[in-house]
Write a protein that holds these residues in place. Structure first.
Motif, short mmCIF file in Angstrom:
data_model
loop_
_atom_site.label_atom_id
_atom_site.label_comp_id
_atom_site.label_asym_id
_atom_site.label_seq_id
_atom_site.Cartn_x
_atom_site.Cartn_y
_atom_site.Cartn_z
N MET B 79 0.83 -1.21 0.00
CA MET B 79 0.00 0.00 0.00
C MET B 79 0.86 1.25 0.00
O MET B 79 1.89 1.33 0.66
N LEU B 86 6.65 7.05 5.14
CA LEU B 86 7.96 6.40 5.25
C LEU B 86 8.40 6.45 6.71
O LEU B 86 7.92 7.26 7.48
N TYR B 98 12.40 -3.15 4.97
CA TYR B 98 11.65 -3.46 6.19
C TYR B 98 10.77 -4.70 6.08
O TYR B 98 10.81 -5.61 6.91
N GLY B 99 9.97 -4.76 5.00
CA GLY B 99 9.06 -5.90 4.83
C GLY B 99 9.79 -7.22 4.67
O GLY B 99 9.31 -8.27 5.11
N ARG B 146 9.08 0.22 -1.56
CA ARG B 146 8.87 -0.50 -0.31
C ARG B 146 7.65 -1.41 -0.41
O ARG B 146 7.64 -2.52 0.12
N ALA B 147 6.62 -0.92 -1.10
CA ALA B 147 5.39 -1.71 -1.22
C ALA B 147 5.56 -2.88 -2.18
O ALA B 147 4.97 -3.95 -1.99
N ILE B 150 8.11 -6.58 -1.44
CA ILE B 150 7.63 -7.78 -0.74
C ILE B 150 6.86 -8.71 -1.67
O ILE B 150 6.31 -9.71 -1.24
#
Lengths: 264, 356
Positions: B79, B86, B98-99, B146-147, B150
């Motif tokens: 998302m 952030l 992070y994920g 970032r989304a 993963i």
């Protein structure tokens, strides 16, 4: 032209206010190096009051007691205040506002009143004047500072960082330690510092609640001043002013550049 | 073949019914926009898909599995948020990683995937930058990386571009769409900007007051608005009161001082009171009055760059025409009298609603 004159006048006025605020501190630092016992002129430079302060005085012991005591109280207030602020977090903004105003009451109600009522309670439950009583009383009046400064950190309603962490797979506990806590740290630390200073300063509460014979720094100074002023107190004041200025700088840095601090 | 399926979702906040029996579906790999004014329920719908809100009624399926009972962290849905969201205390690379860290991937795999994601969003070499020092457009790229890193089953975008400058926004629209195609990820995009929705989407769902107003591809959405609301929200149509009449054997809509032939529609007959919607650019401005032309008197004109907007009176009704910026359009002046005409397929009519 008229504006210029006005601006100059108000600048002078600002200078006067600063002088009014800082002259006493300057004088005390100046006099702490004066050899004359009664702070009289002519001025002769000496460091013997500092030597006396650090060698033969009870002042230093009292300062040490106050420092340790304030540290313990501020640390306790930091834990209590942080948890309290976190508990207020899920509330709607209007309820949070109500709680916030309510918890700021101990800051506004004169400490004189609070010290008296705390002493009454302590007497009632049989603890009376005691270390534990003084500790509880002081912690109670400084905790609101931590709560208020920590609450200030989660003002941003549109902040979705915690939700973002969840979409990336983090469970609630992980979200708390990875995202929530780092965000609150500057608020928690500046709250704790504020609490420490307030505790260090709180003559009133300590005078009421300290066990007989125990002298924290404010009580010690008060006693000394009543029996006769000595120049080594000037030396202590100068040292404390320096330490406080350092703390103020630190606070400032945390308040205005929290982001920097978090990136450490 | 539907991949995302939303079935009869209802949601209320107190007395406020935010979503009223919403159902829709979406094939794998396609790009859907939820479009509507603020408060129409589009963001709530998105939060229900990702699990940040739970529906009062109804279910959501993704790839045949029901999502609704799972918490957000187990849904594997990427998302992007409006304000980037952030992590300010982490560098670009740590934000993106992070994920993967949560998923306990090996450091080698994390490094490799972060590199892939940085390349995807054109931020190679920015690994150790602080996200707080980046521009809005760059922060949004980090959020996209970032989304996507993963490898989510689906991507949700909650007005991710509305905080950006117009120029960067248009650039990011294109970028997001091309990355979405490249990765082939099923995407739901929430926006209040109709141009953005039409530009980017395979399909658009127009929402209003907790209901689906129209669900179509962008072309149909623009050219055949299903309701008065749709014709007013997508583009800016002239909304007029009129009445259906039969004229020379043709079904015609008639207002004070104007009339246009229209196509027939089921459920409408001569004599019905209707609300008419005609887009400004669907009028033809005539020098010489032709058959079916209507007199038009210019009140004023507004130059906006590529087009010139011409306000004036068509009979007793005030309308706005839109003409391409040309030497012809430049001579139109207040007070000038012209005639206008249009084609039946451009004149949309609906059961009369009180709009003004």
């Amino acid at each position: 032209m008229k504006d210029k004159a006005f601006n100059r006048a108000i600048l002078i006025w600002t200078g006067l206010v600063y002088a009014f605020l800082f002259l006493p501190i300057a004088v005390i630092v100046f006099m702490s190096f004066n050899a004359n016992k009664y702070g009289a002129l002519p001025y002769a430079f000496t460091t013997r009051w500092y030597v006396k302060l650090f060698t033969e005085d009870g002042l230093l012991a009292a300062a040490g007691l106050s420092f340790g005591f304030s540290l313990a109280a501020a640390f306790t207030a930091m834990i209590l205040g942080t948890v309290t602020a976190l508990g207020m977090r899920p509330l709607t903004p209007s309820w949070r506002g109500r709680y916030r105003r309510f918890i700021s009451l101990p800051v506004v109600i004169p400490w004189l009143v609070q010290a008296t009522s705390i002493l009454m309670i302590l007497n009632f439950i049989g603890w009376g004047r005691s270390y534990i009583g003084m500790f509880l009383g002081n912690t109670a009046v400084i905790t609101p500072y931590v709560v208020m400064l920590t609450l200030g950190r989660f003002s941003d309603a549109d902040d979705n960082t915690e939700n973002a962490a969840r979409t990336l797979g983090a469970r609630p506990v992980r979200v708390f330690f990875d995202v929530t806590l780092p965000k609150l740290v500057p608020g928690i630390l500046s709250g704790a510092l504020m609490a420490f200073i307030m505790c260090f300063n709180s003559f009133c509460i300590q005078y009421y609640l300290a066990p007989f014979g125990v002298r924290t720094l404010p009580i010690e100074i008060f006693t000394l001043v009543r029996s006769g002023y000595t120049p080594d107190m000037n030396a202590l004041a100068a040292v404390m002013a320096l330490a406080a200025a350092g703390v103020a700088l630190l606070l400032n840095k945390m308040g205005y550049s929290g982001k920097k601090l978090m990136n450490m | 073949m539907s991949y995302l399926r939303v079935e009869h979702v209802e949601k209320s906040f107190g007395e406020n019914r935010v979503l009223k029996d919403i159902s829709f579906s979406l094939p794998k790999g396609s790009f859907l926009s939820l479009l509507g004014p603020s408060g129409c329920g589009k963001t709530t719908m998105l939060k229900i898909i990702v699990g940040l809100e739970s529906p009062d009624k109804g279910r959501v399926f993704l790839g045949g599995r029901e999502l609704t009972p799972k918490p957000t962290e187990q849904r594997n849905i990427g998302m992007m948020f409006q304000n980037y969201a952030l992590f300010p205390n982490m560098t670009v690379a740590r934000n993106i990683a992070y994920g993967l860290k949560i998923r306990k991937r090996s450091q080698a795999e994390i490094d490799e995937k972060v590199d892939w994601a940085l390349k995807l969003v054109k931020l190679e070499g920015r690994d150790n930058d602080r996200v707080t020092l980046m521009s809005g457009g760059q922060q949004q790229r980090v959020a996209l990386a970032r989304a996507l890193v993963i490898q989510p089953d689906m991507l949700l975008l909650d007005e991710p571009l509305s905080a950006l400058d117009r120029k960067i926004r248009v650039e990011m629209q294109y970028e997001i769409r091309s990355i979405q195609r490249q990765v082939g990820i099923t995407t739901v995009f929430v926006t209040h900007d109709q141009e953005e929705a039409l530009t980017m989407s395979d399909a658009v769902i127009l929402m209003n007051d907790g209901r689906i107003e129209q669900w179509d591809d962008p072309w149909t959405m623009y050219n055949q608005p299903a309701s008065v609301f749709a014709s007013g929200f997508i583009g800016k149509a002239n909304i007029l009161d009129g009445r259906l009449v039969e004229k020379n054997g043709l079904l015609t809509v008639e207002g004070p001082g104007w009339s246009f032939p229209v196509n027939e529609r089921d459920g409408f007959k001569p004599g019905d009171a209707v609300t008419v919607a005609i887009r400004g650019e669907h009028f033809h401005i005539d020098r010489e009055p032709g058959p079916g032309a209507v007199p038009f008197k210019i009140k004023d004109t507004v130059f906006t760059g590529s087009v010139r907007k011409i306000n004036g009176f068509m009979g007793a009704d005030e309308v706005q025409l839109v003409a391409l910026n040309s030497s012809e359009a430049a001579v139109y002046a207040p007070g000038q009298e012209l005639t206008v005409s249009t084609r039946p397929q451009y004149v949309h009519y609906y059961a009369r609603v009180e709009t003004r």
